[in-house]
Design a protein around this motif. Structure first.
Motif, PDB file in Angstrom:
ATOM      1  N   PRO A 290       0.803  -1.229   0.000  1.00  0.00           N
ATOM      2  CA  PRO A 290       0.000   0.000   0.000  1.00  0.00           C
ATOM      3  C   PRO A 290       0.832   1.274   0.000  1.00  0.00           C
ATOM      4  O   PRO A 290       0.559   2.185  -0.783  1.00  0.00           O
ATOM      5  N   LYS A 291       1.857   1.318   0.844  1.00  0.00           N
ATOM      6  CA  LYS A 291       2.634   2.566   0.931  1.00  0.00           C
ATOM      7  C   LYS A 291       3.251   2.964  -0.406  1.00  0.00           C
ATOM      8  O   LYS A 291       3.306   4.131  -0.760  1.00  0.00           O
ATOM      9  N   ALA A 292       3.693   1.949  -1.148  1.00  0.00           N
ATOM     10  CA  ALA A 292       4.413   2.240  -2.383  1.00  0.00           C
ATOM     11  C   ALA A 292       3.485   2.340  -3.611  1.00  0.00           C
ATOM     12  O   ALA A 292       3.774   3.076  -4.549  1.00  0.00           O
ATOM     13  N   HIS A 293       2.394   1.566  -3.605  1.00  0.00           N
ATOM     14  CA  HIS A 293       1.637   1.423  -4.860  1.00  0.00           C
ATOM     15  C   HIS A 293       0.208   1.954  -4.807  1.00  0.00           C
ATOM     16  O   HIS A 293      -0.539   1.837  -5.773  1.00  0.00           O
ATOM     17  N   ALA A 294      -0.180   2.528  -3.634  1.00  0.00           N
ATOM     18  CA  ALA A 294      -1.593   2.923  -3.468  1.00  0.00           C
ATOM     19  C   ALA A 294      -2.010   4.021  -4.449  1.00  0.00           C
ATOM     20  O   ALA A 294      -3.113   3.952  -5.011  1.00  0.00           O
ATOM     21  N   ALA A 295      -1.160   5.012  -4.664  1.00  0.00           N
ATOM     22  CA  ALA A 295      -1.570   6.147  -5.499  1.00  0.00           C
ATOM     23  C   ALA A 295      -1.924   5.669  -6.908  1.00  0.00           C
ATOM     24  O   ALA A 295      -2.971   6.015  -7.465  1.00  0.00           O
ATOM     25  N   TYR A 296      -1.051   4.809  -7.470  1.00  0.00           N
ATOM     26  CA  TYR A 296      -1.301   4.281  -8.817  1.00  0.00           C
ATOM     27  C   TYR A 296      -2.579   3.441  -8.815  1.00  0.00           C
ATOM     28  O   TYR A 296      -3.445   3.563  -9.695  1.00  0.00           O
ATOM     29  N   ALA A 297      -2.703   2.552  -7.785  1.00  0.00           N
ATOM     30  CA  ALA A 297      -3.856   1.639  -7.745  1.00  0.00           C
ATOM     31  C   ALA A 297      -5.169   2.426  -7.597  1.00  0.00           C
ATOM     32  O   ALA A 297      -6.173   2.081  -8.232  1.00  0.00           O
ATOM     33  N   LEU A 298      -5.147   3.475  -6.789  1.00  0.00           N
ATOM     34  CA  LEU A 298      -6.365   4.287  -6.620  1.00  0.00           C
ATOM     35  C   LEU A 298      -6.746   4.972  -7.934  1.00  0.00           C
ATOM     36  O   LEU A 298      -7.914   5.032  -8.301  1.00  0.00           O
ATOM     37  N   ARG A 299      -5.720   5.463  -8.620  1.00  0.00           N
ATOM     38  CA  ARG A 299      -5.991   6.131  -9.904  1.00  0.00           C
ATOM     39  C   ARG A 299      -6.572   5.126 -10.911  1.00  0.00           C
ATOM     40  O   ARG A 299      -7.546   5.403 -11.599  1.00  0.00           O
ATOM     41  N   LEU A 300      -6.006   3.928 -10.904  1.00  0.00           N
ATOM     42  CA  LEU A 300      -6.500   2.883 -11.810  1.00  0.00           C
ATOM     43  C   LEU A 300      -7.958   2.520 -11.463  1.00  0.00           C
ATOM     44  O   LEU A 300      -8.811   2.380 -12.345  1.00  0.00           O
ATOM     45  N   ALA A 301      -8.239   2.404 -10.160  1.00  0.00           N
ATOM     46  CA  ALA A 301      -9.618   2.073  -9.744  1.00  0.00           C
ATOM     47  C   ALA A 301     -10.583   3.155 -10.224  1.00  0.00           C
ATOM     48  O   ALA A 301     -11.682   2.863 -10.704  1.00  0.00           O
ATOM     49  N   ASP A 302     -10.159   4.417 -10.120  1.00  0.00           N
ATOM     50  CA  ASP A 302     -11.022   5.525 -10.580  1.00  0.00           C
ATOM     51  C   ASP A 302     -11.251   5.448 -12.091  1.00  0.00           C
ATOM     52  O   ASP A 302     -12.343   5.698 -12.580  1.00  0.00           O
ATOM     53  N   GLU A 303     -10.187   5.100 -12.813  1.00  0.00           N
ATOM     54  CA  GLU A 303     -10.317   5.029 -14.284  1.00  0.00           C
ATOM     55  C   GLU A 303     -11.290   3.919 -14.685  1.00  0.00           C
ATOM     56  O   GLU A 303     -12.118   4.090 -15.577  1.00  0.00           O
ATOM     57  N   LEU A 304     -11.193   2.785 -13.981  1.00  0.00           N
ATOM     58  CA  LEU A 304     -12.107   1.674 -14.301  1.00  0.00           C
ATOM     59  C   LEU A 304     -13.548   2.064 -13.954  1.00  0.00           C
ATOM     60  O   LEU A 304     -14.479   1.787 -14.714  1.00  0.00           O
ATOM     61  N   ALA A 305     -13.712   2.727 -12.800  1.00  0.00           N
ATOM     62  CA  ALA A 305     -15.066   3.149 -12.404  1.00  0.00           C
ATOM     63  C   ALA A 305     -15.625   4.134 -13.426  1.00  0.00           C
ATOM     64  O   ALA A 305     -16.810   4.070 -13.773  1.00  0.00           O
ATOM     65  N   ALA A 306     -14.760   5.027 -13.930  1.00  0.00           N
ATOM     66  CA  ALA A 306     -15.226   6.004 -14.916  1.00  0.00           C
ATOM     67  C   ALA A 306     -15.660   5.314 -16.205  1.00  0.00           C
ATOM     68  O   ALA A 306     -16.468   5.848 -16.962  1.00  0.00           O
ATOM     69  N   ALA A 307     -15.106   4.119 -16.451  1.00  0.00           N
ATOM     70  CA  ALA A 307     -15.510   3.358 -17.650  1.00  0.00           C
ATOM     71  C   ALA A 307     -16.721   2.466 -17.333  1.00  0.00           C
ATOM     72  O   ALA A 307     -17.029   1.536 -18.078  1.00  0.00           O
ATOM     73  N   ASN A 308     -17.388   2.754 -16.208  1.00  0.00           N
ATOM     74  CA  ASN A 308     -18.620   2.028 -15.826  1.00  0.00           C
ATOM     75  C   ASN A 308     -18.390   0.600 -15.417  1.00  0.00           C
ATOM     76  O   ASN A 308     -19.262  -0.255 -15.598  1.00  0.00           O
ATOM     77  N   ILE A 309     -17.215   0.320 -14.889  1.00  0.00           N
ATOM     78  CA  ILE A 309     -16.911  -1.036 -14.429  1.00  0.00           C
ATOM     79  C   ILE A 309     -17.034  -1.039 -12.913  1.00  0.00           C
ATOM     80  O   ILE A 309     -16.543  -0.109 -12.242  1.00  0.00           O
ATOM     81  N   ALA A 310     -17.715  -2.061 -12.367  1.00  0.00           N
ATOM     82  CA  ALA A 310     -17.885  -2.131 -10.907  1.00  0.00           C
ATOM     83  C   ALA A 310     -16.576  -2.579 -10.285  1.00  0.00           C
ATOM     84  O   ALA A 310     -16.125  -3.710 -10.495  1.00  0.00           O
ATOM     85  N   VAL A 311     -15.961  -1.670  -9.535  1.00  0.00           N
ATOM     86  CA  VAL A 311     -14.600  -1.910  -9.037  1.00  0.00           C
ATOM     87  C   VAL A 311     -14.579  -1.734  -7.525  1.00  0.00           C
ATOM     88  O   VAL A 311     -15.345  -0.948  -6.966  1.00  0.00           O
ATOM     89  N   ARG A 312     -13.735  -2.517  -6.858  1.00  0.00           N
ATOM     90  CA  ARG A 312     -13.552  -2.339  -5.419  1.00  0.00           C
ATOM     91  C   ARG A 312     -12.045  -2.259  -5.140  1.00  0.00           C
ATOM     92  O   ARG A 312     -11.290  -3.153  -5.541  1.00  0.00           O
ATOM     93  N   TYR A 313     -11.644  -1.169  -4.496  1.00  0.00           N
ATOM     94  CA  TYR A 313     -10.243  -1.004  -4.118  1.00  0.00           C
ATOM     95  C   TYR A 313     -10.054  -1.648  -2.753  1.00  0.00           C
ATOM     96  O   TYR A 313     -10.894  -1.486  -1.872  1.00  0.00           O
TER      97      TYR A 313
END
Ligand code: GAP
Length: 501
Positions: A406-429
């Protein structure tokens, strides 16, 4: 899994729980939590795609849930929508007669009058399921509808609809004009129905407020052309009345063509029976050997039906086959009753000049019962993991996104989760606990894909902007470019649609 065990798991995971749980619950009422609400919505969408998608002339409505008394009088529900109720004269508990006779007469009491049921109770020394007393009342017909005082005077009576179907019949003349003035015309409703069940039990199986998805197909009684060749070779697990009367409970495999040729059923009816069976097997993913098509006899059928096959699933949690949906040939019953009740002529003039009162074929489906069946049939413990093998398009969450550290990769993973959600995909971080624990949570929720962001995703080099994609059932892990994720997940979660007639 046993019913209690399954319910405990679903409750713990936030799929569903009793309404007003902190007050001890309310009999026959349940609330869906985040996972349950999404799953239920996906099941409804899959039903709409499969059934309303059958024709360009099939439509979905969203009508009111309260019906004026005149409607339920005309439909026959005021008079006939009853269950025989037996009360115990010792402890004053009330039961459906069927429940009291469960072990003595497993085939139920459909079609029997009160005096006949009373005789069976007496002859078998039936006992109160609560206190064991044999002092049971003569059964009385108990109307299952919830009546309401409507308006400020309290003098107008109205009812919560006992089935969604009624709204479609009321809409028929309007829909005839909205549509192309052509038959068959389909009108679908997905929504709540309300029944004051005498003994609500088995969690989502006998609720007092539940969701139905029902398609009413209005067709020309002179003929309902269907592309029967598409289904004629389909083997169906059928349990017909004569076989049942010989004591058999297991279905026999019969082709659709045989059901028409030697079984005496009309092609249009069998075509839609196959369509429903395929929904359970191919869309919901129920194993074929856990399904049967159960024919109801003249005596057992609902009062409005000419032909009725229930689609039943064998559910371990409920100890046997249970009704999940049905195909009802209702004939002209509904339009003729509402024609008489409203004083309006509900016949229509076809392009060839004939005036006809359409017949109705009803494809009915219990949404809540199938949420339960999806858990019973597809959720279980496999080795060290609990896995819900939901078809990807039904899963409440399509993809879990994890940062490996989490400390190292959270920012990227959160951004990716947002991008998937914006594409209407049901995502859970999820960044809680070990990766194994996060996979386990997703497996239990039926999430088909998990994506892990790690050092290689961020580092310059060949694997930059790639992630590990893990597939739920096989646990296979592949390295996938972030840019490909949306199309990969979309393809897998696309709802199945039938060919139109
Ligand atoms: N319009 C026809 C009709 O309502 P039904 O057999 O009474 O027929 C249709 O109900 C479906 O609704 C059933 O197959 C079942 O899946 C679901 N259903 C009926 N009563 C229910 C209840 N009390 N709780 C949950 N689902 C119920």
């Amino acid at each position: 899994m046993k019913s209690d065990e399954l319910f405990a798991l679903l409750r713990r995971r936030g799929v569903l729980w009793p309404t007003a749980e902190i007050y001890g619950g309310a009999q026959g009422l349940y609330d869906y939590g985040p996972l349950g609400a999404s799953l239920k919505r996906q099941v409804e969408e899959a039903w709409v795609a499969w059934f309303v998608g059958l024709s360009h002339d099939y439509y979905r409505l969203d009508p009111a849930e309260i019906l004026p008394e005149a409607v339920v009088r005309a439909s026959g529900h005021l008079e006939n929508f009853t269950d025989p109720e037996v009360s115990c004269e010792t402890c004053h508990a009330a039961f459906r007669a069927e429940t009291v006779l469960e072990k003595i007469r497993p085939e139920g009491v459909d079609g029997l009058v009160s005096a006949q049921i009373a005789e069976i109770l007496l002859a078998n020394h039936a006992r109160c399921p609560n206190c064991g007393s044999t002092a049971l009342s003569v059964p009385r017909p108990f109307n299952l509808m919830f009546g309401l005082d409507f308006g400020v005077t309290g003098k107008e009576r109205a009812y919560l609809r006992p089935e969604t179907a009624q709204s479609s019949y009321l809409a028929f003349p309007r829909m005839w004009d909205v549509g192309r003035h052509a038959l068959p015309l389909g009108v679908a409703v997905v929504g709540k129905a309300y029944r004051n069940e005498i003994a609500p039990r088995q969690v989502l199986f006998r609720m007092r407020a539940f969701t139905q998805a029902e398609l009413q197909i209005f067709f020309d009684p002179a003929g309902f052309p269907v592309p029967f060749a598409r289904v004629r070779e389909e083997p169906l697990p059928v349990l017909r009345v004569p076989r049942r009367e010989s004591g058999e409970e297991s279905p026999e495999w019969v082709t659709a063509a045989d059901l028409v040729a030697s079984g005496g059923l009309p092609e249009f009816y069998v075509y839609h029976l196959v369509h429903c069976y395929r929904f359970f097997r191919d869309v919901l993913g129920y194993p074929a050997d856990r399904l049967r098509l159960f024919e109801k006899s003249d005596r057992e059928r609902a009062f409005y039906n000419r032909l009725q096959f229930d689609i039943e699933g064998r559910l371990e949690s409920l100890g046997g086959f249970k009704e999940l949906g049905a195909v009802h040939y209702r004939g002209e019953y509904d339009l003729s009753r509402h024609g008489e009740g409203s004083g309006k002529d509900l016949s229509v003039t076809l392009t060839d000049g004939r005036s006809v009162r359409p017949h109705v074929l009803e494809l009915t489906f219990g949404v809540d019962r199938n949420v339960w069946a999806l858990a019973d049939l597809l959720l279980g413990v496999e080795g060290e993991r609990t896995l819900w093998r939901l078809p990807a398009y039904l899963a409440p969450v399509s993809v879990g996104v994890f940062p490996l550290i989490p400390k190292a990769h959270a920012a990227y993973a959160l951004r990716l989760a947002d991008e998937l959600a914006a594409a209407n995909i049901a995502v859970r971080y999820d960044d809680g606990g070990t990766i194994g624990k996060r996979y386990a949570r997703m497996d239990e929720a039926g999430t088909p894909f998990c994506v892990t962001v790690d050092a290689e995703t961020l580092a310059e080099g060949e694997k930059k902007d790639t992630v590990t994609l893990r597939e739920r059932d096989s646990r296979a892990q592949t390295r996938v470019a972030v840019g490909e994720l949306v199309s990969r997940i979309r393809t897998a979660t696309c709802l199945p649609r039938p060919p139109r007639y």
